[in-house]
Design an enzyme around this catalytic site. Structure first.
Site, short mmCIF file in Angstrom:
data_model
loop_
_atom_site.label_atom_id
_atom_site.label_comp_id
_atom_site.label_asym_id
_atom_site.label_seq_id
_atom_site.Cartn_x
_atom_site.Cartn_y
_atom_site.Cartn_z
N GLY A 170 2.99 -0.82 4.38
CA GLY A 170 3.08 0.59 4.00
C GLY A 170 4.52 0.97 3.75
N GLY A 171 5.14 1.60 4.74
CA GLY A 171 6.50 2.17 4.60
C GLY A 171 7.51 1.24 3.95
N HIS A 225 -9.56 1.61 5.25
CA HIS A 225 -8.23 1.77 5.87
C HIS A 225 -8.37 2.76 7.03
CE1 HIS A 225 -4.06 2.84 6.49
NE2 HIS A 225 -3.74 1.72 5.87
N GLU A 284 -5.27 -4.35 10.84
CA GLU A 284 -4.22 -3.34 11.01
C GLU A 284 -4.49 -2.58 12.31
OE1 GLU A 284 -2.21 -2.24 7.07
OE2 GLU A 284 -3.97 -0.95 7.24
N GLU A 343 -6.65 5.15 7.90
CA GLU A 343 -6.44 6.55 7.52
C GLU A 343 -7.70 7.12 6.88
OE1 GLU A 343 -2.81 5.75 5.38
OE2 GLU A 343 -1.86 5.30 7.30
N GLY A 367 2.75 2.72 10.89
CA GLY A 367 3.72 3.81 10.73
C GLY A 367 4.44 4.20 12.01
N ASN A 386 0.87 -1.18 0.00
CA ASN A 386 0.00 0.00 0.00
C ASN A 386 0.91 1.23 0.00
OD1 ASN A 386 -1.79 2.05 0.41
ND2 ASN A 386 -2.35 1.47 2.50
N TRP A 387 1.00 1.85 -1.17
CA TRP A 387 1.93 2.98 -1.30
C TRP A 387 1.35 4.28 -0.75
CZ3 TRP A 387 3.90 1.83 -6.97
CH2 TRP A 387 4.82 0.78 -6.91
N LYS A 388 0.09 4.27 -0.35
CA LYS A 388 -0.53 5.49 0.19
C LYS A 388 -0.27 6.64 -0.79
CE LYS A 388 -0.13 3.43 4.71
NZ LYS A 388 0.02 3.59 6.15
N SER A 435 3.61 -1.69 10.50
CA SER A 435 5.06 -1.77 10.71
C SER A 435 5.66 -3.14 10.35
CB SER A 435 5.43 -1.37 12.14
OG SER A 435 5.07 -0.03 12.38
P1 13P Z 1 3.17 0.77 7.75
O1 13P Z 1 3.67 -0.53 7.17
O2 13P Z 1 3.91 1.97 7.24
O3 13P Z 1 3.07 0.70 9.24
O4 13P Z 1 1.67 0.96 7.20
C1 13P Z 1 0.76 -0.07 7.35
C2 13P Z 1 -0.46 0.25 6.56
O5 13P Z 1 -1.22 1.11 6.90
C3 13P Z 1 -0.69 -0.52 5.33
O6 13P Z 1 -1.97 -0.30 4.84
#
Ligand code: 13P
Length: 252
Positions: A236-237, A96, A168, A98, A174, A10-12, A215
């Site tokens: 994510g990251g 999600h 999640e 967010e 994050g 997930n590149w956000k 994470s």
């Molecule tokens: P991180 O891997 O950056 O913690 O993000 C997780 C996430 O929200 C994936 O959708």
């Protein structure tokens, strides 16, 4: 029943079109062919078409980060499931944290999105998870159960089989604080049993893929993936760099 795992990036709100294309071209060359797992690339909307064209392997899929629930109309700024299908998506993230916390998405809105995606023939990846204060108050199961029941309201058994769930925990996103494998496994088992209750069908629950996100990194992925009810990852990251995402795909 063996579930094929799904490892999703997930590149956000990251990567231009050229960065996104370069990434998938490199990654596809570096990863050996996979038979027990699938890779899902979830770029921002602007890069979907180009990334879709650059994907050239049967074990790599395209996904989107969000959608609206109507097919078309006067909804400035929104993207419909039909459009996402048209651009080559197979999966779409819904709910999600967010989206829930920054953009105020409710379980009711999420449920409309899940239904719209299923109507368009896409697989929703329904994201659920508790906040830190909810975990500390001992409400994790209660929160996750509500998100599942309301997000999947009135979905028939056949459609439930097309859904992926991503657990999640908000406190792990994050933050560098991963849920321990045991903490994640505990909630994944709970999710599977809740889906069995909702569907009334043990085989649907057993076939359900439940991803863990929060994470995930090259150095914790192997332990997480050893848990029997963790069927993949939503990253994510650590999915933004080819080398770290490749190592995550190649969990062992
Ligand atoms: P991180 O891997 O950056 O913690 O993000 C997780 C996430 O929200 C994936 O959708």
């Amino acid at each position: 029943m063996a579930r094929k795992s799904l490892v999703a990036a997930n590149w956000k709100m990251h990567k231009t079109i050229s960065e996104a294309v370069k990434f998938v071209e490199e990654l596809q060359k570096l990863v050996e062919s996979l038979d027990d797992r699938e890779v899902l690339i979830v770029p921002p909307f602007t890069a979907l078409h180009a990334v879709g064209n650059a994907l050239n392997r049967g074990d790599f899929f395209l996904g989107a980060q969000n959608c609206f629930w109507e097919e078309k109309g006067a909804y400035t700024g929104e993207i419909s499931p039909v459009m996402l299908k048209d651009v080559g998506c197979s999966y779409v993230l819904v709910g999600h944290s967010e989206r829930r916390n920054i953009f105020g998405e409710t379980d009711e809105m999420i449920s409309k999105k899940v239904k719209a995606l299923l109507r368009a023939g896409l697989s929703p990846v329904l994201c659920v998870g508790e906040k830190l204060e909810e975990r500390e108050a001992g409400q994790t199961f209660q929160v996750v159960e509500r998100q599942l029941k309301e997000g999947l309201l009135d979905i028939d058994v056949q459609s439930l089989a097309k859904i992926v769930i991503a657990y999640e925990p908000v406190w792990a996103i994050g933050t560098g604080k991963t849920a321990s494998p045991a903490q994640a496994q505990e909630v994944h088992t709970f999710i599977r049993s809740t889906i069995e209750k909702i569907s009334g069908d043990k085989s649907v629950a057993e076939g359900l893929r439940i991803l863990y996100g929060g994470s995930v990194k090259p150095d914790n992925v192997d332990e997480l993936m050893k848990e029997p009810d963790i069927d993949g990852l939503l990253v994510g990251g650590a999915s933004l760099e080819v080398s770290s995402f490749k190592r995550i795909i190649e969990y062992r």
